[in-house]
Design a protein around this motif. Structure first.
Motif, short mmCIF file in Angstrom:
data_model
loop_
_atom_site.label_atom_id
_atom_site.label_comp_id
_atom_site.label_asym_id
_atom_site.label_seq_id
_atom_site.Cartn_x
_atom_site.Cartn_y
_atom_site.Cartn_z
N GLY A 298 0.78 -1.23 0.00
CA GLY A 298 0.00 0.00 0.00
C GLY A 298 0.81 1.27 0.00
O GLY A 298 0.89 1.99 -1.00
N PHE A 299 1.43 1.60 1.13
CA PHE A 299 2.13 2.89 1.19
C PHE A 299 3.39 2.87 0.31
O PHE A 299 3.84 3.92 -0.16
N ASN A 300 3.93 1.69 0.05
CA ASN A 300 5.10 1.61 -0.84
C ASN A 300 4.76 2.09 -2.25
O ASN A 300 5.55 2.77 -2.90
N THR A 301 3.57 1.74 -2.73
CA THR A 301 3.13 2.23 -4.04
C THR A 301 3.04 3.75 -4.02
O THR A 301 3.39 4.43 -4.99
N GLY A 302 2.55 4.30 -2.92
CA GLY A 302 2.45 5.75 -2.79
C GLY A 302 3.80 6.45 -2.81
O GLY A 302 3.93 7.55 -3.35
N ILE A 303 4.82 5.83 -2.22
CA ILE A 303 6.17 6.43 -2.26
C ILE A 303 6.67 6.48 -3.70
O ILE A 303 7.30 7.46 -4.13
N GLY A 304 6.37 5.43 -4.48
CA GLY A 304 6.72 5.46 -5.90
C GLY A 304 6.03 6.59 -6.63
O GLY A 304 6.63 7.25 -7.49
N ASP A 305 4.76 6.84 -6.30
CA ASP A 305 4.04 7.99 -6.87
C ASP A 305 4.78 9.29 -6.55
O ASP A 305 4.97 10.15 -7.41
N ALA A 306 5.13 9.44 -5.27
CA ALA A 306 5.75 10.69 -4.80
C ALA A 306 7.03 11.00 -5.56
O ALA A 306 7.27 12.15 -5.96
N VAL A 307 7.86 9.99 -5.77
CA VAL A 307 9.13 10.21 -6.47
C VAL A 307 8.87 10.55 -7.93
O VAL A 307 9.49 11.44 -8.51
N ASN A 308 7.92 9.84 -8.55
CA ASN A 308 7.65 10.06 -9.97
C ASN A 308 7.13 11.47 -10.24
O ASN A 308 7.63 12.17 -11.12
N ILE A 309 6.12 11.90 -9.47
CA ILE A 309 5.60 13.25 -9.71
C ILE A 309 6.56 14.31 -9.19
O ILE A 309 6.67 15.40 -9.75
N GLY A 310 7.33 13.97 -8.14
CA GLY A 310 8.24 14.95 -7.56
C GLY A 310 9.35 15.36 -8.50
O GLY A 310 9.62 16.57 -8.68
N TRP A 311 10.02 14.40 -9.12
CA TRP A 311 11.12 14.79 -10.01
C TRP A 311 10.60 15.50 -11.25
O TRP A 311 11.28 16.40 -11.78
N ARG A 312 9.41 15.15 -11.70
CA ARG A 312 8.83 15.82 -12.87
C ARG A 312 8.52 17.30 -12.55
O ARG A 312 8.86 18.20 -13.34
N LEU A 313 7.84 17.52 -11.43
CA LEU A 313 7.55 18.90 -11.04
C LEU A 313 8.84 19.70 -10.87
O LEU A 313 8.91 20.88 -11.27
N ALA A 314 9.84 19.08 -10.27
CA ALA A 314 11.11 19.77 -10.07
C ALA A 314 11.76 20.15 -11.40
O ALA A 314 12.29 21.26 -11.57
N ALA A 315 11.69 19.23 -12.36
CA ALA A 315 12.28 19.51 -13.67
C ALA A 315 11.59 20.70 -14.34
O ALA A 315 12.24 21.57 -14.94
N VAL A 316 10.26 20.76 -14.22
CA VAL A 316 9.50 21.85 -14.81
C VAL A 316 9.80 23.16 -14.08
O VAL A 316 10.08 24.20 -14.70
N LEU A 317 9.74 23.13 -12.76
CA LEU A 317 9.93 24.35 -11.97
C LEU A 317 11.38 24.85 -12.04
O LEU A 317 11.62 26.06 -11.92
N ASN A 318 12.32 23.95 -12.24
CA ASN A 318 13.73 24.36 -12.38
C ASN A 318 14.07 24.78 -13.80
O ASN A 318 15.21 25.18 -14.06
N GLY A 319 13.11 24.64 -14.71
CA GLY A 319 13.27 25.23 -16.03
C GLY A 319 13.91 24.37 -17.08
O GLY A 319 14.14 24.84 -18.20
N TRP A 320 14.20 23.09 -16.79
CA TRP A 320 14.84 22.28 -17.82
C TRP A 320 13.90 21.26 -18.48
O TRP A 320 14.33 20.43 -19.28
#
Length: 505
Positions: A298-320
């Motif tokens: 259960g929560f392990n799947t959620g941690i995978g979600d967090a990393v996947n959306i997290g690095w994407r948002l960071a890439a967009v917000l950091n401009g690359w």
């Protein structure tokens, strides 16, 4: 304006904040609870994959140091007539707990109650210059072209993006017009946390992560929360009005003196949101999916979600990367949740009531007669529940719009030195080119990344030496994403591969 507002400060919300902080992006986590709730541990299995992701943030060792059950304590599940009763069979190598030092993983699994993990993540957020925890409740939100207006305990906040980690009653899910699809299981379950001094010394089966009780009168399972006196148990088929002390005594197999610390009636749910995202709002964890707990996903799947959306948002917000990169989140993570729900439901199809036999409660002759067939049934039905590395480590993002043909899997791991240096420790926070850097395609990739403004680290790995080791690349190179998944395997135009991997193409 807040770059990212995270609705919900459970493990998934905190993990999202830490992934953003890992890339230098500021976020606020909105959570009504001011303290961690310790008495209802719920999730107790942190998978090897989740521990690998925690290692990226420097937290895997912290969690192990503070976990009451050392990873070496046990990797076995015991099946018996009661906690103090006769043993029927046992299954070893459970949940990746036996993988310490194995080339397969950078981290083995860890048995640890969810509140402890949450506390460690809270402390890491508090210590981060890029993340903060805000005491409040998200009550509503509205997207527009420039951001998201979020109502937090009557106050309006503005954020560029929102990640909803606000659980089964998610305000975020409602805000984007998403809904759960699926069903609840009809059978009730009843969790009890209890303290029983001296009980551990009476258990005849030795250490185990789970003790499954195959008793016709009261099936269920029991486990330890620490190496002192605190235990948990689950009565399967038990309604919420049950007497918790009587349930504990039935599963233990003796009228012990026990102090009931907490109870939690529940039913398993197999639910998946029909969509994961609006334009600027995304769902993660229980707001997007719920699955039965059998297998510990259960929560392990959620941690995978967090990393996947997290690095994407960071890439967009950091401009690359452009906002188009965010559109890859749902097609990558929703199929993983769908598969996880299906496998957990299959695990749930055979619980303790389905494999018990009335003869197990009889005299020694009756027990001996029933034991072989019951043991065989347990081993057939429960093997995949305890040995699920094909799901935990083997899911891929093949078919994603941001994965090149033939790629998508997690970079195969290995140890670089006996002292504990992992291949994963050599990966950068952006993309990493792994393989034979003397190849012409390597220089082309490095130049293309510089031209496109894409952060790229490199790790020279010329190929297998005298000892065989995993070779992820099909053409001498592998382009590895921030989440350790392979985006490209070195064939074709490196610039086109980089543009696709970052949402430009």
């Amino acid at each position: 304006m807040i770059p990212v507002l995270i609705a919900g400060g459970g493990p998934v919300g905190l993990a999202t904040a830490l992934e953003l902080a890992h890339h230098g992006v500021r976020s606020i986590v909105v959570e009504p609870r001011t303290e961690v709730s310790w008495l209802r541990p719920r999730a107790k299995t942190t998978s090897a994959r989740t521990m690998e992701l925690f290692r990226r943030w420097g937290l895997a060792a912290v969690i192990r140091e503070r976990a009451p059950l050392p990873v070496a304590w046990s990797d076995e599940a015991v099946f018996a007539t009661s906690l103090l009763g006769r043993e029927i069979t046992r299954i070893g190598g459970c949940f990746g707990l036996d993988l310490a030092g194995d080339d397969l993983v950078a981290e083995p699994g860890q048995q640890v109650a969810q509140p402890l993990v949450e506390q460690v993540l809270r402390e890491a957020v508090a210590a981060s210059p890029h993340a903060s925890l805000y005491a409040g409740r998200v009550e509503g939100m509205r997207e527009d072209g420039d951001g998201v207006s979020v109502t937090v305990s009557g106050r309006e906040m503005r954020a560029e993006y929102v990640v909803g980690c606000d659980g089964s009653r998610s305000v975020t899910r409602s805000a984007i017009g998403a809904r759960y699809e699926g069903r609840d299981d009809a059978r009730p379950n009843f969790n009890v946390v209890f303290r029983a001094p001296g009980l551990a010394e009476r258990v005849p089966h030795g250490p185990a992560v789970h003790y499954w009780v195959l008793s016709p009168s009261q099936p269920g399972l029991v486990g330890r929360l620490d190496l002192a006196d605190t235990w948990w148990c689950i009565g399967q088929g038990v309604a919420g009005d049950a007497d918790p002390l009587l349930l504990v005594r039935a599963l233990v197999g003796d009228d012990i003196d026990a102090e009931v610390l907490a109870t939690d009636p529940w039913k398993a749910r197999m639910l998946l949101a029909d969509r994961y995202a609006g334009d600027r709002v995304f769902l993660a964890g229980d707001s997007a999916h719920q699955n039965p707990p059998w297998g510990g996903h259960g929560f392990n799947t959620g941690i995978g979600d967090a990393v996947n959306i997290g690095w994407r948002l960071a890439a967009v917000l950091n401009g690359w990367a452009p906002p188009a990169l965010l559109r890859g989140y749902e097609p990558e993570r929703r199929p993983v949740a769908e598969r996880t729900i299906a496998e957990a439901a299959q695990n749930m199809a055979t619980l303790a009531p389905e494999v018990t036999d009335p003869r197990l409660a009889g005299d020694d002759d009756a027990f001996d007669e029933a034991r072989p067939s019951v043991a065989a049934a347990v081993e057939r039905a429960k093997d995949s529940e305890f040995h699920s590395l094909d799901l935990v480590l083997g899911y891929t993002y093949a078919g994603s719009p941001h994965i090149c043909d033939g790629a998508g899997e997690r970079l195969p791991h290995r140890w670089l030195a006996p002292g504990g240096e992992s291949l994963y420790d050599r990966l950068g926070r952006g993309f990493t080119l792994v393989g034979d850097l003397s190849l012409p395609a390597a220089a082309d990739t490095i130049k293309a990344a510089a031209d496109e403004g894409i952060p790229l680290d490199t790790w020279h790995d010329p190929g297998p030496g005298p000892d065989p080791r995993p070779a992820p690349e099909s053409n001498g190179l592998a382009l590895v994403r921030p989440d350790q998944h392979i985006a490209w395997k070195g064939e074709g135009d490196p610039r086109a591969a980089l543009r696709r991997a970052t949402g430009h193409a």
